[in-house]
Write a protein that holds these residues in place. Structure first.
Motif, PDB file in Angstrom:
ATOM      1  N   SER A  66      73.911 -11.992 -49.299  1.00 14.93           N
ATOM      2  CA  SER A  66      73.839 -10.533 -49.217  1.00 14.93           C
ATOM      3  C   SER A  66      74.981  -9.985 -48.374  1.00 14.93           C
ATOM      4  O   SER A  66      75.464 -10.645 -47.454  1.00 14.93           O
ATOM      5  CB  SER A  66      72.496 -10.081 -48.626  1.00 14.93           C
ATOM      6  N   ILE A  67      75.417  -8.774 -48.707  1.00 13.04           N
ATOM      7  CA  ILE A  67      76.480  -8.080 -47.984  1.00 13.04           C
ATOM      8  C   ILE A  67      75.847  -7.118 -46.980  1.00 13.04           C
ATOM      9  O   ILE A  67      74.886  -6.415 -47.288  1.00 13.04           O
ATOM     10  CB  ILE A  67      77.393  -7.300 -48.947  1.00 13.04           C
ATOM     11  N   GLU A  68      76.401  -7.103 -45.766  1.00 15.44           N
ATOM     12  CA  GLU A  68      75.955  -6.178 -44.732  1.00 15.44           C
ATOM     13  C   GLU A  68      77.066  -5.168 -44.456  1.00 15.44           C
ATOM     14  O   GLU A  68      78.173  -5.548 -44.077  1.00 15.44           O
ATOM     15  CB  GLU A  68      75.604  -6.932 -43.449  1.00 15.44           C
ATOM     16  N   ASN A  69      76.771  -3.890 -44.647  1.00 15.28           N
ATOM     17  CA  ASN A  69      77.716  -2.847 -44.279  1.00 15.28           C
ATOM     18  C   ASN A  69      77.676  -2.622 -42.775  1.00 15.28           C
ATOM     19  O   ASN A  69      76.715  -2.990 -42.090  1.00 15.28           O
ATOM     20  CB  ASN A  69      77.400  -1.542 -45.010  1.00 15.28           C
ATOM     21  N   LEU A  70      78.713  -2.012 -42.242  1.00 17.09           N
ATOM     22  CA  LEU A  70      78.771  -1.712 -40.819  1.00 17.09           C
ATOM     23  C   LEU A  70      78.082  -0.388 -40.532  1.00 17.09           C
ATOM     24  O   LEU A  70      78.006   0.487 -41.394  1.00 17.09           O
ATOM     25  CB  LEU A  70      80.224  -1.645 -40.346  1.00 17.09           C
ATOM     26  N   VAL A 107      93.347   1.391 -46.059  1.00 13.98           N
ATOM     27  CA  VAL A 107      93.334   0.531 -44.877  1.00 13.98           C
ATOM     28  C   VAL A 107      92.404  -0.652 -45.142  1.00 13.98           C
ATOM     29  O   VAL A 107      91.635  -0.660 -46.100  1.00 13.98           O
ATOM     30  CB  VAL A 107      92.843   1.293 -43.623  1.00 13.98           C
ATOM     31  N   GLN A 108      92.502  -1.660 -44.284  1.00 13.57           N
ATOM     32  CA  GLN A 108      91.582  -2.782 -44.382  1.00 13.57           C
ATOM     33  C   GLN A 108      90.160  -2.309 -44.097  1.00 13.57           C
ATOM     34  O   GLN A 108      89.935  -1.418 -43.287  1.00 13.57           O
ATOM     35  CB  GLN A 108      91.957  -3.874 -43.373  1.00 13.57           C
ATOM     36  N   ARG A 109      89.203  -2.938 -44.767  1.00 17.79           N
ATOM     37  CA  ARG A 109      87.795  -2.629 -44.550  1.00 17.79           C
ATOM     38  C   ARG A 109      87.082  -3.924 -44.148  1.00 17.79           C
ATOM     39  O   ARG A 109      87.435  -5.017 -44.628  1.00 17.79           O
ATOM     40  CB  ARG A 109      87.162  -2.041 -45.804  1.00 17.79           C
ATOM     41  N   LEU A 110      86.094  -3.780 -43.309  1.00 16.02           N
ATOM     42  CA  LEU A 110      85.365  -4.939 -42.794  1.00 16.02           C
ATOM     43  C   LEU A 110      83.908  -4.883 -43.223  1.00 16.02           C
ATOM     44  O   LEU A 110      83.262  -3.839 -43.140  1.00 16.02           O
ATOM     45  CB  LEU A 110      85.455  -4.980 -41.265  1.00 16.02           C
ATOM     46  N   ARG A 111      83.401  -6.011 -43.681  1.00 16.91           N
ATOM     47  CA  ARG A 111      82.000  -6.172 -44.011  1.00 16.91           C
ATOM     48  C   ARG A 111      81.537  -7.529 -43.474  1.00 16.91           C
ATOM     49  O   ARG A 111      82.336  -8.336 -43.020  1.00 16.91           O
ATOM     50  CB  ARG A 111      81.770  -6.112 -45.529  1.00 16.91           C
ATOM     51  N   ARG A 112      80.219  -7.786 -43.541  1.00 18.69           N
ATOM     52  CA  ARG A 112      79.662  -9.087 -43.210  1.00 18.69           C
ATOM     53  C   ARG A 112      78.924  -9.621 -44.433  1.00 18.69           C
ATOM     54  O   ARG A 112      78.378  -8.849 -45.224  1.00 18.69           O
ATOM     55  CB  ARG A 112      78.672  -8.995 -42.046  1.00 18.69           C
ATOM     56  N   VAL A 113      78.925 -10.949 -44.587  1.00 20.38           N
ATOM     57  CA  VAL A 113      78.160 -11.571 -45.659  1.00 20.38           C
ATOM     58  C   VAL A 113      77.230 -12.602 -45.039  1.00 20.38           C
ATOM     59  O   VAL A 113      77.616 -13.331 -44.113  1.00 20.38           O
ATOM     60  CB  VAL A 113      79.061 -12.224 -46.724  1.00 20.38           C
ATOM     61  N   THR A 114      75.994 -12.628 -45.513  1.00 17.04           N
ATOM     62  CA  THR A 114      74.994 -13.565 -45.006  1.00 17.04           C
ATOM     63  C   THR A 114      74.615 -14.559 -46.090  1.00 17.04           C
ATOM     64  O   THR A 114      74.329 -14.172 -47.226  1.00 17.04           O
ATOM     65  CB  THR A 114      73.736 -12.817 -44.529  1.00 17.04           C
ATOM     66  N   PHE A 115      74.637 -15.847 -45.719  1.00 15.49           N
ATOM     67  CA  PHE A 115      74.177 -16.917 -46.608  1.00 15.49           C
ATOM     68  C   PHE A 115      72.989 -17.599 -45.929  1.00 15.49           C
ATOM     69  O   PHE A 115      73.102 -18.053 -44.791  1.00 15.49           O
ATOM     70  CB  PHE A 115      75.279 -17.945 -46.861  1.00 15.49           C
ATOM     71  N   GLU A 116      71.886 -17.677 -46.640  1.00 18.32           N
ATOM     72  CA  GLU A 116      70.697 -18.320 -46.065  1.00 18.32           C
ATOM     73  C   GLU A 116      70.037 -19.205 -47.106  1.00 18.32           C
ATOM     74  O   GLU A 116      69.828 -18.799 -48.248  1.00 18.32           O
ATOM     75  CB  GLU A 116      69.707 -17.275 -45.568  1.00 18.32           C
ATOM     76  N   GLY A 117      69.714 -20.431 -46.688  1.00 18.27           N
ATOM     77  CA  GLY A 117      69.023 -21.363 -47.567  1.00 18.27           C
ATOM     78  C   GLY A 117      67.541 -21.382 -47.257  1.00 18.27           C
ATOM     79  O   GLY A 117      67.146 -21.601 -46.112  1.00 18.27           O
ATOM     80  N   ILE A 118      66.714 -21.135 -48.260  1.00 20.58           N
ATOM     81  CA  ILE A 118      65.264 -21.154 -48.106  1.00 20.58           C
ATOM     82  C   ILE A 118      64.725 -22.421 -48.754  1.00 20.58           C
ATOM     83  O   ILE A 118      64.864 -22.618 -49.965  1.00 20.58           O
ATOM     84  CB  ILE A 118      64.607 -19.915 -48.743  1.00 20.58           C
TER      85      ILE A 118
END
Length: 239
Positions: A66-70, A107-118
């Motif tokens: 999933s992608i996390e916006n700031l 301009v550059q943009r920053l996001r976060r991505v989360t990887f989780e194994g269930i």
């Protein structure tokens, strides 16, 4: 000691994990989805990129991406596919990042991505504790035509007045740096509210003491685009 598991997720400190491993070597195991890199770079000129995620566990697991916006930049710019995938033990899953920007980036943009194994439920006899490891990586989106800059922290403008320290980023680059800086020559320590300064952003923080007229520079601890620390840098202070 009883442990309550909520929807396949259990958060356990490293200390408790190590204790269980020592007391009962087969009673605890860790699920690990390992990304092939520490940061994701998405170029607007290409429009997409891919990262491989490896299931290092001995059991199959569902990979949730999933992608996390700031908080300070909430525009939805990236579509991930697949958001959910089953990954066999020792196998890898490719996750695609598709740029979805309605207008060209400046301009550059920053996001976060989360990887989780269930992990699946363990129906075998005996108590087993599954620890789902969540990986959280930065995603940097590069505008088309923007040249690479290996030292973007050189663009930052620092100023101090009274008990206030201000940093401004007039460049088109996301600047990553350590949270603490030192005001010189007094060596007063100040903590920034986050580990990055976005393009066009201006951050002002209160210092613990009066800086004074003798303050001349700020020592910062930059990080590369991949998050690796480099040598400290002293930037001049304006009043």
């Amino acid at each position: 000691m009883l442990f309550k598991i909520h929807q396949h997720r259990l958060i356990i400190t490293a200390f408790i994990s190590c204790t269980f491993s020592l007391l009962a070597p087969h009673a605890a195991y860790a699920a690990g989805m390992i990304p092939e890199t520490s940061v994701v770079i998405l170029d607007e000129s290409v429009g997409e990129t891919t990262i491989n995620i490896k299931n290092s566990d001995a059991s199959p697991a569902l990979l949730y991406s999933s992608i996390e916006n700031l908080n300070d930049d909430k525009e939805n710019l990236i579509v991930l596919t697949p958001p959910v995938a089953r990954v066999e033990p020792g196998e890898t899953q490719a996750v695609r990042f598709l740029l979805n920007s309605p207008t060209p980036l400046k301009v550059q943009r920053l996001r976060r991505v989360t990887f989780e194994g269930i992990l699946p439920k363990d129906k075998s006899a005996g108590a087993r504790i599954g620890m789902n490891v969540r990986q959280n990586l930065p995603v940097i989106i590069n505008p088309k035509g923007l040249e690479k800059d290996r030292e973007p922290w050189l663009h930052l403008k620092w100023s101090a007045q009274g008990k206030n320290l201000t940093v401004e980023n007039p460049s088109a680059y996301v600047v990553r740096l350590g949270q603490s800086v030192n005001i010189l020559p007094s060596n007063t320590v100040a903590n920034l509210p986050k580990l990055y300064v976005l393009p066009g952003e201006k951050i002002t923080i209160a210092l613990p003491t009066e800086v004074g007229a003798g303050a001349t520079a700020v020592k910062l601890y930059p990080a590369t685009v991949y998050g690796f620390s480099v040598e400290s840098y002293e930037a001049p202070l304006s009043k």
